[in-house]
Design an enzyme around this catalytic site. Structure first.
Site, short mmCIF file in Angstrom:
data_model
loop_
_atom_site.label_atom_id
_atom_site.label_comp_id
_atom_site.label_asym_id
_atom_site.label_seq_id
_atom_site.Cartn_x
_atom_site.Cartn_y
_atom_site.Cartn_z
N ILE A 110 0.82 -1.21 0.00
CA ILE A 110 0.00 0.00 0.00
C ILE A 110 0.86 1.26 0.00
O ILE A 110 1.95 1.27 0.57
CB ILE A 110 -0.97 -0.01 1.22
CG1 ILE A 110 -1.96 1.16 1.15
CG2 ILE A 110 -0.21 -0.05 2.53
CD1 ILE A 110 -3.10 1.06 2.15
N CYS A 111 0.37 2.27 -0.68
CA CYS A 111 0.93 3.63 -0.66
C CYS A 111 2.32 3.66 -1.30
O CYS A 111 2.46 3.47 -2.49
CB CYS A 111 0.93 4.15 0.78
SG CYS A 111 0.99 5.95 0.90
N HIS A 112 3.38 3.93 -0.51
CA HIS A 112 4.74 3.97 -1.04
C HIS A 112 5.40 2.59 -1.11
O HIS A 112 6.51 2.46 -1.65
CB HIS A 112 5.62 4.90 -0.19
CG HIS A 112 5.35 6.36 -0.37
ND1 HIS A 112 4.29 7.00 0.24
CD2 HIS A 112 6.00 7.30 -1.10
CE1 HIS A 112 4.30 8.27 -0.10
NE2 HIS A 112 5.33 8.49 -0.91
N ALA A 113 4.75 1.57 -0.56
CA ALA A 113 5.37 0.24 -0.52
C ALA A 113 5.68 -0.35 -1.90
O ALA A 113 6.62 -1.14 -2.01
CB ALA A 113 4.50 -0.73 0.28
N TRP A 115 7.38 0.78 -4.06
CA TRP A 115 8.81 0.99 -4.30
C TRP A 115 9.56 -0.33 -4.18
O TRP A 115 10.46 -0.62 -4.94
CB TRP A 115 9.37 1.94 -3.24
CG TRP A 115 9.60 3.34 -3.68
CD1 TRP A 115 9.79 3.79 -4.95
CD2 TRP A 115 9.69 4.50 -2.83
NE1 TRP A 115 9.98 5.15 -4.94
CE2 TRP A 115 9.93 5.60 -3.66
CE3 TRP A 115 9.59 4.68 -1.45
CZ2 TRP A 115 10.07 6.89 -3.15
CZ3 TRP A 115 9.73 5.96 -0.96
CH2 TRP A 115 9.97 7.06 -1.79
#
Length: 196
Positions: A110-113, A115
């Site tokens: 989720i979100c920036h994960a 990456w």
């Protein structure tokens, strides 16, 4: 339908994780009866964040090098900015993520994960949701970016931001409960796209 009380879920996180993106899915999984283990770079408490403000800490259960992917049914990757940016530089974290994909196990980010997902080179050809600042990186890695609360592509579950946590967590629990029927999987994917 599988018995979620037999499921074992791994969470990878380090300092700078977005608190709600770790605590909320973890609590929901445990409330549903799943076993949840938190792995990190070390075993000292790690610092959660509420956006830019420090929040609560949590103590990891084990270190990355102690993880045996065979022990787990699913992997959860919470966001926050510093957390995935630090973990993506840890070869052991990347190896763990790649192993979950190699073994066709559920991975939820989720979100920036995400990456971590393109660092692990596992998103080529997949549909992925993420925080907006990751879109170009994901596209360059071969992913199709979808703006939806939850996107399910095979065993990968992704969401954009903390507000998507309810949909993210529900999709994760449903995956663990065994959406073995292909029609159910297709419905989940189309349902995700319907929220565009």
């Amino acid at each position: 339908m599988a018995d979620i009380t037999q499921a074992h879920v791994l969470i990878l996180a380090t300092d700078g994780f977005e608190q709600s993106e770790l605590f909320s899915p973890r609590e929901a999984l445990m409330d549903a009866g799943a076993k949840v283990t938190l792995a990190s770079i070390g075993t000292d408490p790690i610092q959660g964040m509420k956006h830019a403000e420090k929040a609560e800490t949590i103590t990891p259960d084990l270190m990355l090098h102690d993880v045996d992917v065979g022990d787990y049914d699913a992997l959860v990757l919470p966001g926050g900015v510093t957390n995935p940016d630090t973990l993506r530089l840890q070869p052991e974290a990347i190896t763990i993520i790649q192993a979950f994909f190699d073994e066709d196990k559920t991975v939820a980010a989720i979100c920036h994960a995400p990456w971590l997902l393109f660092e692990a080179d596992v998103v080529d050809g997949l549909r992925v949701a993420s925080w907006p600042s990751l879109h170009t990186d994901l596209e360059n890695a071969g992913a199709e970016v979808v703006d939806a609360a939850v996107v399910i592509d095979g065993n990968l579950i992704t969401s954009r931001k903390p507000e998507d946590i309810p949909a993210f967590t529900q999709a994760l629990i449903e995956a663990l409960e065994g959406a073995d029927d292909e029609d159910e999987d297709e419905d989940a994917i189309h349902g995700s796209e319907a929220s565009l």
